[in-house]
Motif scaffolding. Structure first.
Motif, PDB file in Angstrom:
ATOM      1  N   GLU A   4     -13.346  -4.829  -0.908  1.00  0.00           N
ATOM      2  CA  GLU A   4     -13.057  -5.675  -2.076  1.00  0.00           C
ATOM      3  C   GLU A   4     -14.328  -6.401  -2.486  1.00  0.00           C
ATOM      4  N   ASP A  42      -4.792  -9.498   7.667  1.00  0.00           N
ATOM      5  CA  ASP A  42      -4.543  -9.439   6.223  1.00  0.00           C
ATOM      6  C   ASP A  42      -4.541  -8.001   5.703  1.00  0.00           C
ATOM      7  N   TYR A  64       0.830  -1.209   0.000  1.00  0.00           N
ATOM      8  CA  TYR A  64       0.000   0.000   0.000  1.00  0.00           C
ATOM      9  C   TYR A  64       0.865   1.260   0.000  1.00  0.00           C
ATOM     10  N   LYS A  98       1.698   2.544  -3.397  1.00  0.00           N
ATOM     11  CA  LYS A  98       0.642   3.067  -4.271  1.00  0.00           C
ATOM     12  C   LYS A  98       0.815   4.580  -4.405  1.00  0.00           C
TER      13      LYS A  98
HETATM   14  C1  BG6 Z   1      -3.056  -8.221   0.169  1.00  0.00           C
HETATM   15  C2  BG6 Z   1      -4.017  -9.118   0.884  1.00  0.00           C
HETATM   16  O1  BG6 Z   1      -1.990  -7.841   0.992  1.00  0.00           O
HETATM   17  O2  BG6 Z   1      -3.748  -7.051  -0.270  1.00  0.00           O
HETATM   18  C3  BG6 Z   1      -5.180  -9.486  -0.011  1.00  0.00           C
HETATM   19  O3  BG6 Z   1      -3.339 -10.290   1.312  1.00  0.00           O
HETATM   20  C4  BG6 Z   1      -5.852  -8.239  -0.526  1.00  0.00           C
HETATM   21  O4  BG6 Z   1      -6.126 -10.296   0.671  1.00  0.00           O
HETATM   22  C5  BG6 Z   1      -4.809  -7.322  -1.159  1.00  0.00           C
HETATM   23  O5  BG6 Z   1      -6.807  -8.636  -1.489  1.00  0.00           O
HETATM   24  C6  BG6 Z   1      -5.433  -5.992  -1.544  1.00  0.00           C
HETATM   25  O6  BG6 Z   1      -4.500  -5.287  -2.301  1.00  0.00           O
HETATM   26  P1  BG6 Z   1      -4.973  -4.288  -3.432  1.00  0.00           P
HETATM   27  O7  BG6 Z   1      -3.716  -3.664  -3.911  1.00  0.00           O
HETATM   28  O8  BG6 Z   1      -5.664  -5.126  -4.465  1.00  0.00           O
HETATM   29  O9  BG6 Z   1      -5.911  -3.343  -2.763  1.00  0.00           O
END
Ligand code: BG6
Length: 487
Positions: A218, A237, A181, A184
């Motif tokens: 999500e 997670d 993150y 990003k």
């Molecule tokens: C990961 C998690 O670190 O991040 C996943 O293990 C999650 O479960 C993902 O889906 C989300 O990342 P992004 O970049 O798709 O928001």
């Protein structure tokens, strides 16, 4: 700026992350000229493979994920090598020595080596020790850095143990704990928005901000990762790492300059100010949920308990919503509502700053709320919402918005999170990597929540395609507020 010549050693080279993220990120950096021609990648895993077989696998992954082809693809793949090693057996690491010598020599890397641990977490403590058994951690000839994927520990105790174990063989300046993150673009933009605009800075505190919402939603479920996810849950997670890092970017004090030390000092400071939550607080301020089997339009969506790798009686949370506070001068009394979940109504990560109302109502009708919506993904951008007069008689206010979309920046080519972070690690810039004190601060805050859950904290069902359990709506409604429903 290009990365220095170096050799990247990927442990867990046959895994999903290597195919889907790491090799594509390196390929894209190569394509845009950010990798020196003298880079090499040594894939390491238990399976016996030749260099050619490994290249073939990576070539297929690049064709599938990046639509790669032509000379560029062939040239890139010619820099890939492979060595089978039993990664839990220190003696077997001896095989790495001639391979690395050969690559350092061929690519004139001066011994610079970046180790990437893309393995099951049980090996995070083992690999550094095995490398050290052969002197592969020393910086006598070139730098040695080690990137560790999340989860960094399973709880406070294991995170500390892991730190002690890695620190036996690598110094803190060599350790890069990756949280994608932080790679990003729009998470970094939070800092630029806050610290380069005189417009926002005076308003960014308890005097003008009513509350803050942070959402990491999500649409997908756990997909093929049920086995891993069941031991983790939304808390470990997404919340303990990604969302608390986003919260830190929103709430931290300005660093004097942007470098690894001053940035990470401020991140750790604000995370240590999170108000510790007692079981009593958690009863009113935490909601956990798990998605249930749902008929969605014409499709039956599996419930979490039917997912592959998930025990049928699991009470792992796939959703959490929490109201928390930061005990410091800037944020005293301002609630932060943070939620995350799988199988929700939309895929969206955003931060919403809700500003306080004007002190005295001049018009008969209540004016629309003032909010700043920072969209981290998808449709990266910023939207400011406020009230203006509706044309016509009277003084009726109507909500309007001023929007900025990253996609409007013509020609802007955004590096993906893994591209940015791999490049930074190769350049020795740890600014966007989690430092040990910040990781501990996150676990310190999360541990009582984990304990609360372990001691019978309830997990509510919610329908796939919804915004989580109704109890989460009640959580925020206690204070007369509602969650934003982003689309
Ligand atoms: C990961 C998690 O670190 O991040 C996943 O293990 C999650 O479960 C993902 O889906 C989300 O990342 P992004 O970049 O798709 O928001």
């Amino acid at each position: 700026m290009k990365a220095e010549n170096n050799c990247i050693v990927i442990f867990g080279a046959s895994g999903d992350l290597t195919h889907r993220k790491l090799i594509p990120a390196l390929y894209n950096l190569y394509k845009i000229g950010r990798l020196s021609e003298n880079f090499s990648v040594l894939g390491v895993a238990r399976t016996e493979l030749s260099n050619e077989e490994f290249r073939e696998k990576m070539r297929s992954a690049l064709i599938e994920h990046e639509k790669a082809d032509g000379d560029e693809l062939n040239n890139f793949c010619s820099h890939l090598y492979y060595q089978a090693v039993n990664t839990s057996d220190a003696a077997d690491y001896v095989k790495l020595i001639p391979r690395l010598d050969e690559l350092h020599d061929k690519y004139k890397t001066c011994g610079n080596t970046l180790y990437y641990l893309s393995t099951p977490p049980s090996l995070y403590g083992v690999i550094p020790e095995c490398l050290a058994a052969h002197g592969l951690n020393t910086e006598e000839f070139g730098w040695k850095r080690i990137i560790v994927e999340k989860p960094f520990g399973y709880d406070m105790k294991t995170a500390k143990e892991l730190d002690v174990q890695i620190h036996r063989f690598f110094d803190e300046h060599q350790i890069y704990r990756i949280d994608h993150y932080l790679g990003k673009e729009t998470v970094q933009n939070l800092l630029v928005l806050r610290f380069s605009n005189g417009l926002f800075e005076p308003l960014w505190n308890r005097n003008y901000i009513d509350y803050i919402e942070i959402t990491g939603a999500e649409e997908l479920g756990v997909e093929q990762r049920g086995g891993y996810y069941d031991g983790s849950g939304a808390m470990r997670d997404m919340f303990q790492n990604h969302l608390l890092q986003v919260l830190a970017m929103v709430a931290m004090e300005p660093p004097a300059i942007i470098n690894a030390d001053s940035m990470r000092d401020e991140v750790a400071k604000v995370l240590y100010c999170l108000h510790p939550l007692e079981p009593n607080d958690l009863q009113h301020n935490l909601v956990l949920g798990q998605y249930a089997a749902t008929q969605l339009n014409d499709e039956r969506v599996k419930g979490y308990l039917e997912e592959k790798g998930v025990p049928p009686d699991s009470n792992t949370e796939t959703y959490m919503a929490l109201r928390c506070k930061i005990d410091n001068w800037r944020w005293a009394g301002v609630p932060f509502y943070v939620r995350t979940g799988k199988r929700l109504a939309a895929r969206v990560t955003e931060v919403v700053i809700h500003f306080k109302k004007t002190p005295h109502p001049v018009f008969s009708q209540e004016a629309p709320e003032n909010k700043l919506i920072l969209r981290i993904q998808p449709d990266e951008g910023i939207s400011m919402r406020f009230g203006l007069k509706k044309p016509g008689a009277g003084f009726e206010a109507k909500e309007v918005s001023m929007d900025f979309r990253y996609s409007d920046l013509n020609g802007a080519s955004l590096l993906t999170a893994y591209e940015r972070l791999l490049l930074d690690a190769m350049k020795g810039d740890a600014t966007l990597f989690a430092r040990t004190d910040a990781v501990h601060a996150c676990w310190k805050f999360v541990q009582p929540i984990l304990d609360y859950k372990a001691n019978g904290g309830r997990v509510y069902e919610y329908e796939a395609g919804s915004w989580g359990p109704v109890e989460a709506d009640k959580l925020i409604a206690q204070h007369g507020r509602v969650w934003r429903k982003p689309s």
